[in-house]
Design an enzyme around this catalytic site. Structure first.
Site, PDB file in Angstrom:
ATOM      1  NE  ARG A 111     -19.263   0.427 -40.939  1.00 29.64           N
ATOM      2  CZ  ARG A 111     -18.687  -0.419 -40.145  1.00 29.64           C
ATOM      3  NH1 ARG A 111     -17.392  -0.687 -40.262  1.00 29.64           N
ATOM      4  NH2 ARG A 111     -19.347  -1.061 -39.215  1.00 29.64           N
ATOM      5  N   GLY A 112     -19.065   2.898 -38.063  1.00 27.67           N
ATOM      6  CA  GLY A 112     -18.752   2.266 -36.786  1.00 27.67           C
ATOM      7  C   GLY A 112     -18.583   3.379 -35.753  1.00 27.67           C
ATOM      8  CB  ALA A 113     -20.114   3.783 -32.416  1.00 28.37           C
ATOM      9  NE  ARG A 147     -24.444   6.588 -40.158  1.00 26.58           N
ATOM     10  CZ  ARG A 147     -24.072   5.299 -40.089  1.00 26.58           C
ATOM     11  NH1 ARG A 147     -22.787   4.980 -40.054  1.00 26.58           N
ATOM     12  NH2 ARG A 147     -24.968   4.340 -40.061  1.00 26.58           N
ATOM     13  CD  GLN A 193     -22.964  -2.230 -42.470  1.00 28.36           C
ATOM     14  OE1 GLN A 193     -23.739  -3.122 -42.830  1.00 28.36           O
ATOM     15  NE2 GLN A 193     -23.373  -1.044 -42.072  1.00 28.36           N
ATOM     16  CG  ASN A 209     -24.812  -3.200 -32.760  1.00 28.00           C
ATOM     17  OD1 ASN A 209     -23.934  -2.365 -32.974  1.00 28.00           O
ATOM     18  ND2 ASN A 209     -24.714  -4.440 -33.185  1.00 28.00           N
ATOM     19  CE  LYS A 210     -25.704  -1.043 -39.231  1.00 30.97           C
ATOM     20  NZ  LYS A 210     -26.254   0.245 -39.711  1.00 30.97           N
ATOM     21  CG  ASP A 242     -23.906   2.133 -33.681  1.00 26.62           C
ATOM     22  OD1 ASP A 242     -24.097   0.917 -33.848  1.00 26.62           O
ATOM     23  OD2 ASP A 242     -23.170   2.834 -34.398  1.00 26.62           O
TER      24      ASP A 242
END
Ligand code: MRU
Length: 368
Positions: free
Chosen positions: A54-56, A94, A206, A257-258, A247
């Site tokens: 995960r993570g862009a 995603r 996270q 972002n998150k 992201d």
């Protein structure tokens, strides 16, 4: 970066078998360290969808290798149609991080241009690896530009610089350095005293699980805080800088972002705390102008909210957090409007979060 004193990369090719891509299974950290083998585009799709990776930037690079693995697994008659189909499939893993479509489209374009090349597999692998190396270089440059901000703050303060971050935009997510954490690592390696407030980042935690883990392994002083703590810390001058990842960032500087990032930006604005977003150019969406209206926000399984995972000394177990009868909603990201962002730390330097500054640094964005 290291785990248990041993150097690791974020994603790599199996040394003995170039048809296997390997990643760290991030769903199990920090409790269990396990390496996952990816052998097909379906493996890559599931690893992205289920958040083993995960993570862009890492999502993008994993999907790029997914295109290479698709080629290795091709058995049909029309390679071009097959590649189109696998690219469309991978891009749906995603929705929010634009790096995914960016990397898949680059691979698809390259592979289609080279159909018929006698060494197509070899050059496609090289192309995917180039995309990875480019992300590593971007992250390192982001680290160098962001370091200057921390150095300036340290010069003024002559005391440890307190940086608040949200989610994990570290080396696990952004290939070998991180985006938001790259300046922190650079400062730490240079001997500048830093301390990181790591938001736990519900629902998947996270920050508590991954950011805290990687900072700990690198020996960076840090404190995990509940998600709602940032505003209080800022009111009491306990945060010098906020640095988060992204992201997807519009050409006008709105930042997805998150979930929860927006609230930190509001608190930072109210308290005069600089709020920076660290991102590689692969995270810009040159087509979008209004992030709140246009960026697709992922909605995930409500069970990620109703249950919480933890380590019971033997295994990772989910336990229930909410009444059985209560519904839950799980929005994965939010959008911080550009007006709340002090600056964007990119691989080409720091710019303001507006169209003019962004395009000055990235004139190619005009042509997209
Ligand atoms: O849902 P995740 O864990 O993929 O979300 C990650 C983030 O929001 C990061 O902050 C973001 O990708 C930027 S850093 C790569």
């Amino acid at each position: 970066m290291q785990i248990n004193g041993k150097p690791y990369h974020t994603i790599w090719l199996n040394e003995a078998d170039s048809s296997v891509v390997q990643v760290i299974d991030q769903r199990k950290l920090p409790f269990v360290f396990e390496i996952l083998d990816l052998k097909t585009p379906e493996d890559c799709f599931c690893a992205i969808r289920d958040m083993a990776v995960r993570g862009a930037p890492l999502i993008g690079v994993t999907a790029a290798y997914g295109m290479y693995l698709a080629l290795l697994n091709f058995r049909g008659s029309s390679l071009e149609e097959y590649l189109d189909e696998k690219a469309t499939y991978l891009k749906t893993a995603r929705p929010t991080a634009v790096n995914l479509a960016f990397a898949v489209d680059e691979m698809l374009k390259f592979m289609k241009l080279n159909i018929g090349h006698p060494r197509l597999k070899e050059i496609s692998l090289k192309k995917a690896t180039e995309l990875k190396v480019r992300e590593i270089e971007f992250s390192e440059k982001i680290g160098e530009f962001g370091l200057k901000l921390i150095e300036d703050m340290y010069e003024r303060k002559q005391a440890p610089v307190n940086i608040l971050t949200h989610c994990n935009a570290g080396w696990l997510a952004c290939i070998d350095w991180g985006t938001a954490t790259a300046p922190v690592y650079k400062a730490h390696h240079k001997g500048i005293p830093v301390h990181v407030w790591a938001d736990e980042t519900r629902p998947r935690n996270q920050g508590a699980r991954l950011t805290a883990f990687e900072l700990g392994e690198e020996g960076v002083p840090h404190t995990v805080i509940a998600d709602n703590t940032g505003g209080h810390l800022m009111q009491h001058n306990m945060v010098d800088l906020v640095i988060v990842g992204s992201d997807r960032t519009t050409v006008t500087g709105d930042v997805a972002n998150k979930i929860g990032t927006y609230l930190k930006a509001l608190a930072a604005k109210d308290n005069g705390v600089p709020f920076y977003v660290a991102l590689p150019s692969s995270t810009f969406d040159w087509q979008l102008k209004n992030g709140v209206l246009e960026i697709p926000i992922e909605e995930r399984d409500p069970d990620e909210v109703t249950l919480i995972e933890g380590w019971n000394g033997e295994s990772i177990q989910p336990v229930r957090l909410t009444p059985e009868k209560s519904r839950a909603a799980n929005f994965g990201f939010d959008v911080t409007p550009a007006r709340l962002v002090t600056g964007l730390i990119t691989e080409r330097g720091i710019c303001r979060a507006n169209e003019e500054s962004i395009l000055q640094l990235f004139p190619e964005g005009n042509k997209q």
